[in-house]
Design an enzyme around this catalytic site. Sequence first.
Site, mmCIF file in Angstrom:
data_model
loop_
_atom_site.group_PDB
_atom_site.id
_atom_site.type_symbol
_atom_site.label_atom_id
_atom_site.label_comp_id
_atom_site.label_asym_id
_atom_site.label_seq_id
_atom_site.Cartn_x
_atom_site.Cartn_y
_atom_site.Cartn_z
ATOM 1 N N GLU A 124 64.786 34.275 34.535
ATOM 2 C CA GLU A 124 65.696 35.695 34.448
ATOM 3 C C GLU A 124 64.646 36.789 35.147
ATOM 4 O OE1 GLU A 124 65.029 33.621 32.109
ATOM 5 O OE2 GLU A 124 66.754 33.662 30.469
ATOM 6 N N CYS A 159 59.764 33.961 33.195
ATOM 7 C CA CYS A 159 61.062 33.165 33.034
ATOM 8 C C CYS A 159 61.990 33.221 34.302
ATOM 9 C CB CYS A 159 61.707 33.789 32.021
ATOM 10 S SG CYS A 159 61.015 33.578 30.386
ATOM 11 N N CYS A 207 63.330 38.587 28.146
ATOM 12 C CA CYS A 207 63.964 38.798 29.402
ATOM 13 C C CYS A 207 65.516 39.377 28.895
ATOM 14 C CB CYS A 207 64.660 37.053 29.799
ATOM 15 S SG CYS A 207 63.139 36.625 30.658
ATOM 16 N N CYS A 248 65.191 34.365 26.571
ATOM 17 C CA CYS A 248 64.239 34.665 25.634
ATOM 18 C C CYS A 248 64.418 36.027 25.145
ATOM 19 C CB CYS A 248 63.057 34.332 25.963
ATOM 20 S SG CYS A 248 62.149 35.489 27.224
ATOM 21 N N ASN A 305 62.008 29.538 36.689
ATOM 22 C CA ASN A 305 60.821 29.968 36.026
ATOM 23 C C ASN A 305 59.545 29.416 36.751
ATOM 24 O OD1 ASN A 305 61.741 27.498 35.320
ATOM 25 N ND2 ASN A 305 60.477 27.252 33.353
ATOM 26 N N ILE A 306 58.471 30.144 36.525
ATOM 27 C CA ILE A 306 57.266 29.856 37.635
ATOM 28 C C ILE A 306 56.050 29.973 36.393
ATOM 29 C CG2 ILE A 306 55.526 30.738 39.155
ATOM 30 C CD1 ILE A 306 58.215 31.990 40.619
ATOM 31 N N GLU A 307 55.438 28.763 36.258
ATOM 32 C CA GLU A 307 54.346 28.584 35.378
ATOM 33 C C GLU A 307 52.932 28.829 35.912
ATOM 34 O OE1 GLU A 307 55.124 25.102 32.982
ATOM 35 O OE2 GLU A 307 57.100 26.084 32.066
HETATM 36 N N1 THU Z 1 62.105 30.036 30.081
HETATM 37 C C1 THU Z 1 62.842 30.615 30.962
HETATM 38 O O1 THU Z 1 62.619 30.710 32.224
HETATM 39 N N2 THU Z 1 63.804 31.678 30.452
HETATM 40 C C2 THU Z 1 63.940 31.744 29.125
HETATM 41 O O2 THU Z 1 64.929 32.423 28.823
HETATM 42 C C3 THU Z 1 63.435 30.941 28.213
HETATM 43 C C4 THU Z 1 62.237 30.295 28.462
HETATM 44 C C5 THU Z 1 60.979 29.352 30.701
HETATM 45 C C6 THU Z 1 59.470 29.726 30.362
HETATM 46 C C7 THU Z 1 58.641 28.413 30.455
HETATM 47 O O3 THU Z 1 58.468 28.273 31.816
HETATM 48 C C8 THU Z 1 59.488 27.457 29.968
HETATM 49 O O4 THU Z 1 61.013 27.887 30.058
HETATM 50 C C9 THU Z 1 59.406 26.943 28.564
HETATM 51 O O5 THU Z 1 59.153 27.788 27.536
#
Ligand code: THU
Length: 130
Positions: A54, A52, A88, A85, A41-43
């Site tokens: 995925e 996310c 995804c 999620c 994941n990259i915020e």
């Molecule tokens: N996140 C994912 O990378 N994949 C998921 O299926 C659920 C959530 C990440 C997004 C965000 O960076 C962090 O988890 C918290 O929501």
Amino acid sequence: MAHDLFLAAQAAMAKAYAPYSKFPVGAALRTADGKIFSGANIEVASYPEGWCAETTALGHYIMGGGGEITEIAVTAERMARITPCGGCRQRLAEFARPDTKLFLCDESGVVETVTMGAMLPYGFAGDILK
Ligand code: THU
């Protein structure tokens, strides 16, 4: 061999950029020809702009030539048995099949195996749009 896909997801998770949620996630996809594509994941400071693990893995998969996805693994440092999620699930379903295996993991390996069809029942399919 589910464990090697878990290890790829775990290695990807180590590269997560998650300074805001502090919730690193890793995902890995295996294709029928044996390739593995992974992502984290990259915020972004503007929170909705992040994405996310995925989704990163799917980007690598497409740019690496795509192909039939046979298995998917997802792992999160702070949650055992994380599930993708909703967004995804839809993205993965675009390229996977209902019987594609999805490995849900804890910190040491696969704890449950489900199918994409079970993860996204009654999902929207774009066939009619093609
Ligand atoms: N996140 C994912 O990378 N994949 C998921 O299926 C659920 C959530 C990440 C997004 C965000 O960076 C962090 O988890 C918290 O929501």
